[in-house]
Design a protein around this motif. Sequence first.
Motif, PDB file in Angstrom:
ATOM      1  N   VAL A   1       0.839  -1.202   0.000  1.00 19.65           N
ATOM      2  CA  VAL A   1       0.000   0.000   0.000  1.00 19.65           C
ATOM      3  C   VAL A   1       0.874   1.251   0.000  1.00 19.65           C
ATOM      4  N   ALA A   2       1.939   1.221   0.808  1.00 18.40           N
ATOM      5  CA  ALA A   2       2.847   2.374   0.842  1.00 18.40           C
ATOM      6  C   ALA A   2       3.462   2.601  -0.532  1.00 18.40           C
ATOM      7  N   GLY A   3       3.911   1.528  -1.170  1.00 19.74           N
ATOM      8  CA  GLY A   3       4.492   1.648  -2.509  1.00 19.74           C
ATOM      9  C   GLY A   3       3.494   2.189  -3.518  1.00 19.74           C
ATOM     10  N   LEU A   4       2.269   1.677  -3.456  1.00 17.10           N
ATOM     11  CA  LEU A   4       1.227   2.189  -4.354  1.00 17.10           C
ATOM     12  C   LEU A   4       0.944   3.659  -4.086  1.00 17.10           C
ATOM     13  N   GLY A   5       0.861   3.992  -2.791  1.00 17.20           N
ATOM     14  CA  GLY A   5       0.575   5.381  -2.438  1.00 17.20           C
ATOM     15  C   GLY A   5       1.687   6.316  -2.865  1.00 17.20           C
ATOM     16  N   ILE A   6       2.919   5.884  -2.694  1.00 15.61           N
ATOM     17  CA  ILE A   6       4.060   6.741  -3.016  1.00 15.61           C
ATOM     18  C   ILE A   6       4.239   6.870  -4.521  1.00 15.61           C
ATOM     19  N   VAL A   7       4.111   5.766  -5.239  1.00 13.55           N
ATOM     20  CA  VAL A   7       4.410   5.777  -6.673  1.00 13.55           C
ATOM     21  C   VAL A   7       3.177   5.975  -7.549  1.00 13.55           C
ATOM     22  N   GLY A   8       2.124   5.241  -7.255  1.00 13.79           N
ATOM     23  CA  GLY A   8       1.009   5.295  -8.198  1.00 13.79           C
ATOM     24  C   GLY A   8      -0.347   5.535  -7.591  1.00 13.79           C
ATOM     25  N   GLY A   9      -0.380   6.185  -6.443  1.00 14.86           N
ATOM     26  CA  GLY A   9      -1.640   6.393  -5.740  1.00 14.86           C
ATOM     27  C   GLY A   9      -2.695   7.144  -6.523  1.00 14.86           C
ATOM     28  N   LYS A  10      -2.293   8.161  -7.214  1.00 13.72           N
ATOM     29  CA  LYS A  10      -3.266   8.965  -7.962  1.00 13.72           C
ATOM     30  C   LYS A  10      -3.953   8.129  -9.036  1.00 13.72           C
ATOM     31  N   ALA A  11      -3.175   7.328  -9.748  1.00 13.20           N
ATOM     32  CA  ALA A  11      -3.745   6.507 -10.827  1.00 13.20           C
ATOM     33  C   ALA A  11      -4.704   5.457 -10.265  1.00 13.20           C
ATOM     34  N   LEU A  12      -4.337   4.823  -9.137  1.00 13.50           N
ATOM     35  CA  LEU A  12      -5.192   3.811  -8.528  1.00 13.50           C
ATOM     36  C   LEU A  12      -6.513   4.407  -8.068  1.00 13.50           C
ATOM     37  N   MET A  13      -6.435   5.544  -7.414  1.00 10.92           N
ATOM     38  CA  MET A  13      -7.650   6.161  -6.888  1.00 10.92           C
ATOM     39  C   MET A  13      -8.578   6.637  -8.004  1.00 10.92           C
ATOM     40  N   LYS A  14      -8.052   6.909  -9.186  1.00 10.32           N
ATOM     41  CA  LYS A  14      -8.893   7.289 -10.318  1.00 10.32           C
ATOM     42  C   LYS A  14      -9.651   6.080 -10.862  1.00 10.32           C
ATOM     43  N   ARG A  15      -9.050   4.892 -10.752  1.00 11.85           N
ATOM     44  CA  ARG A  15      -9.640   3.682 -11.322  1.00 11.85           C
ATOM     45  C   ARG A  15     -10.545   2.929 -10.352  1.00 11.85           C
ATOM     46  N   VAL A  16     -10.187   2.914  -9.072  1.00  9.92           N
ATOM     47  CA  VAL A  16     -10.947   2.173  -8.074  1.00  9.92           C
ATOM     48  C   VAL A  16     -11.457   3.156  -7.028  1.00  9.92           C
ATOM     49  N   PRO A  17     -12.770   3.291  -6.917  1.00 11.13           N
ATOM     50  CA  PRO A  17     -13.318   4.231  -5.934  1.00 11.13           C
ATOM     51  C   PRO A  17     -12.952   3.830  -4.500  1.00 11.13           C
ATOM     52  N   LEU A  18     -12.552   4.805  -3.731  1.00 11.14           N
ATOM     53  CA  LEU A  18     -12.156   4.579  -2.346  1.00 11.14           C
ATOM     54  C   LEU A  18     -13.300   3.970  -1.542  1.00 11.14           C
TER      55      LEU A  18
END
Length: 193
Positions: free
Chosen positions: A151-168
């Motif tokens: 999760v930290a890696g996703l948040g640091i590197v690709g968090g914006k892209a993930l949050m655009k694709r999968v609703p929180l």
Amino acid sequence: MISFSVMALVFGVVFLAELPDKTALAGLVLGTRYRASYVFAGVAAAFAVHVVLAVAAGSVLTLLPQQLVHALTGVLFLAGAAMLLLKGGDDEEEVKQPENQSFWKVSGAGFMLILVAEFGDLTQIMTANLAARYDDPISVGLGAVLALWAVAGLGIVGGKALMKRVPLALITKIAALLMLGLGVWSLYEAITA
């Protein structure tokens, strides 16, 4: 011996529970401002400390009678599910910026942010519950720390892209349903034991 099924279950539950957490957003903010590897080093170290503390606390619970442990973890899982479903909107904490980009300043800022923000957090409590539930501290610890690092890696590197694709909201609901299921199962085992 490591149980890959326990490790995978812990990874899934902790991963889903941590995704909507404010620390993932804090990691995203730090990752956009500073060198990602420096941020990750500090954040990963803090998560490792939290997992060790949680697994130790959960291992102490295994000394209690099994029926009591199942009942206690069941109630705590249900409380965790309720917390996920009832928690408010985005609570973004202000991230203090290190004065320069040195490894120690940036990783230290990431370490301190996570160490303070995650202490007593839902995923730490969940990890303790899972350690008590499965009485397999190594598998639980590995699953939890790998999930938190992912999760930290996703948040640091690709968090914006993930949050655009999968609703929180969807991620939060899935994590809550998993915790609800674990809570009901634990209570069932407490009653039938």
